[in-house]
Design a protein around this motif. Structure first.
Motif, PDB file in Angstrom:
ATOM      1  N   GLN A  52     -67.784 130.852  33.424  1.00  0.00           N
ATOM      2  CA  GLN A  52     -69.159 130.623  33.865  1.00  0.00           C
ATOM      3  C   GLN A  52     -69.220 130.466  35.386  1.00  0.00           C
ATOM      4  OE1 GLN A  52     -72.231 128.191  31.677  1.00  0.00           O
ATOM      5  NE2 GLN A  52     -71.073 126.648  32.772  1.00  0.00           N
ATOM      6  N   THR A 109     -73.337 121.326  27.063  1.00  0.00           N
ATOM      7  CA  THR A 109     -74.709 121.451  27.559  1.00  0.00           C
ATOM      8  C   THR A 109     -74.654 122.388  28.770  1.00  0.00           C
ATOM      9  OG1 THR A 109     -74.853 119.128  27.044  1.00  0.00           O
ATOM     10  CG2 THR A 109     -76.736 120.076  28.243  1.00  0.00           C
ATOM     11  N   PRO A 110     -75.444 123.467  28.772  1.00  0.00           N
ATOM     12  CA  PRO A 110     -75.343 124.379  29.923  1.00  0.00           C
ATOM     13  C   PRO A 110     -75.784 123.693  31.222  1.00  0.00           C
ATOM     14  CG  PRO A 110     -76.778 125.271  28.169  1.00  0.00           C
ATOM     15  CD  PRO A 110     -76.442 123.865  27.799  1.00  0.00           C
ATOM     16  N   LYS A 167     -77.347 123.138  34.962  1.00  0.00           N
ATOM     17  CA  LYS A 167     -78.505 123.784  35.605  1.00  0.00           C
ATOM     18  C   LYS A 167     -78.200 124.192  37.046  1.00  0.00           C
ATOM     19  CE  LYS A 167     -81.844 121.063  32.969  1.00  0.00           C
ATOM     20  NZ  LYS A 167     -80.927 119.954  32.613  1.00  0.00           N
ATOM     21  N   MET A 215     -72.435 122.238  37.357  1.00  0.00           N
ATOM     22  CA  MET A 215     -71.377 123.109  36.830  1.00  0.00           C
ATOM     23  C   MET A 215     -69.998 122.635  37.321  1.00  0.00           C
ATOM     24  SD  MET A 215     -71.102 127.208  37.387  1.00  0.00           S
ATOM     25  CE  MET A 215     -70.549 127.096  39.082  1.00  0.00           C
ATOM     26  N   VAL A 264     -72.701 134.174  30.538  1.00  0.00           N
ATOM     27  CA  VAL A 264     -72.197 132.853  30.128  1.00  0.00           C
ATOM     28  C   VAL A 264     -71.508 133.000  28.777  1.00  0.00           C
ATOM     29  CG1 VAL A 264     -73.804 131.342  31.371  1.00  0.00           C
ATOM     30  CG2 VAL A 264     -74.467 132.262  29.174  1.00  0.00           C
ATOM     31  N   SER A 277     -70.970 131.681  25.194  1.00  0.00           N
ATOM     32  CA  SER A 277     -71.649 130.777  24.262  1.00  0.00           C
ATOM     33  C   SER A 277     -70.617 130.064  23.381  1.00  0.00           C
ATOM     34  CB  SER A 277     -72.628 131.549  23.387  1.00  0.00           C
ATOM     35  OG  SER A 277     -71.915 132.295  22.442  1.00  0.00           O
TER      36      SER A 277
END
Ligand SMILES: [Fe+2]
Ligand SMILES: [Fe+2]
Length: 324
Positions: free
Chosen positions: A46, A104-105, A107, A112, A247, A249
């Motif tokens: 990512q 949790t992605p 923002k 990150m 990304v 998943s």
């Protein structure tokens, strides 16, 4: 503990630990570490695709290295760590589960990179606890090496954070994965291809883990997984060119079915590769971007070659005589 009482084939030869008692603590820790290593691989991928290529560099033992390239190297290290931990689980007689917790992605760039920092720290803590829970020297040395590598990742992550902060990007919101406008159509197709590559990579690594210390086939399975990582990278660069952001998943990380031996896993890898050929053929006709269509159709020939290699490996495993 006799590993042959599990559902491994005799040729899944990994020397069982000499320890009489395997602590429950060690098994729980290792299983958690395995999932977290895969999660960190996803986090580094990512990060790789959130940072522009050739825009930032890091100091790597006195050499300047492209930050995006360094991040993908970390993703490959984490994949190798997962493989190593899976192999230790085999050694202590447990079938490794390739299962990750939900992430949790993030923002922003800050979120990150903070997530990576916390995960690396947590990884070192769990590895140290696993180290204390075993007296097997081989396992101890392996875990110590992995702690050393995670510490190197932590140091590199600080350097990356400082660079991103210096350029004022740190609090910026990450680009949307699907991009915007008419290109979203192409990007969504490419994101499906990206998912297939992830599934293929994880399956090949699982096969390598289950073959234990066999030195003939696991390195080839790993080489094929790195080849898929290169496919993944090409697809990712096309997604970025179109304005999206790939990304990984959690679903694609957890999509490998629980299989009991390496031959079944290799068969599953063949099925994924056959699916890739069918879908890339369709996708390359549906997609509007000529460059991205070519990326996908160019991969089909390579997948055919990989399938015949995998069929050869499965045949050789089925015909081999048990070593012990
Ligand atoms: Fe790791
Ligand atoms: Fe790491």
């Amino acid at each position: 503990m006799d590993i042959y009482r599990t559902n491994y084939r005799p040729i899944d030869c990994i020397s069982p630990t000499q320890e009489k008692q395997i602590s429950g603590e060690l098994i729980t820790r290792l299983q958690k570490i395995l999932g977290d290593e895969l999660n960190r691989m996803a986090m580094y991928l990512q990060a790789t695709y959130s940072i522009p290529k050739n825009a930032y560099s890091v100091d790597y033992f006195g050499y300047s290295k492209d930050m995006q390239h360094q991040l993908i190297c970390h993703a490959i290290h984490e994949m190798r760590h997962a493989e190593t931990i899976g192999r230790i689980l085999c050694k202590i007689g447990h079938n490794p589960r390739l299962k990750t917790s939900r992430l949790t992605p993030p923002k922003t760039y800050k979120e990150m990179l903070t997530m990576i920092f916390e995960s690396e720290q947590d990884g070192i803590k769990n590895l140290s606890e696993a180290l204390d829970a075993t007296n097997d020297q081989e396992i101890k040395v392996t875990l110590l090496n992995q702690i050393r590598e995670e510490n190197a990742h932590l140091q590199m992550r600080t350097q990356i954070y400082d660079q991103i902060e210096k350029t004022g990007l740190i609090d910026t919101v990450l680009p949307s994965p699907e991009g915007a406008g008419p290109v979203s159509y192409d990007i969504n197709i490419l994101l499906d291809a990206f998912e297939l590559e992830i599934q293929s990579i994880i399956t090949l690594i699982y096969g390598s883990i289950l073959l234990g210390m066999d030195m003939a086939i696991p390195p080839r399975l790993r080489a094929l997984s790195i080849e898929d990582m290169q496919h993944l990278n090409k697809i990712a660069q096309d997604i970025i060119t179109l304005g999206g952001r790939p990304v990984v998943s959690p679903e694609s990380l957890n999509n490998v079915p629980r299989l009991s031996n390496a031959v079944q896993v290799i068969d599953h890898a063949i099925e994924i590769k056959q699916q890739k050929i069918r879908q890339y053929d369709q996708f390359s006709q549906m997609i509007k971007s000529k460059g991205a269509a070519k990326t996908l159709s160019d991969m089909m020939g390579k997948e055919e070659e990989n399938i015949s290699d995998l069929k050869g490996f499965a045949n050789s495993l089925q015909t081999a005589e048990p070593i012990h």
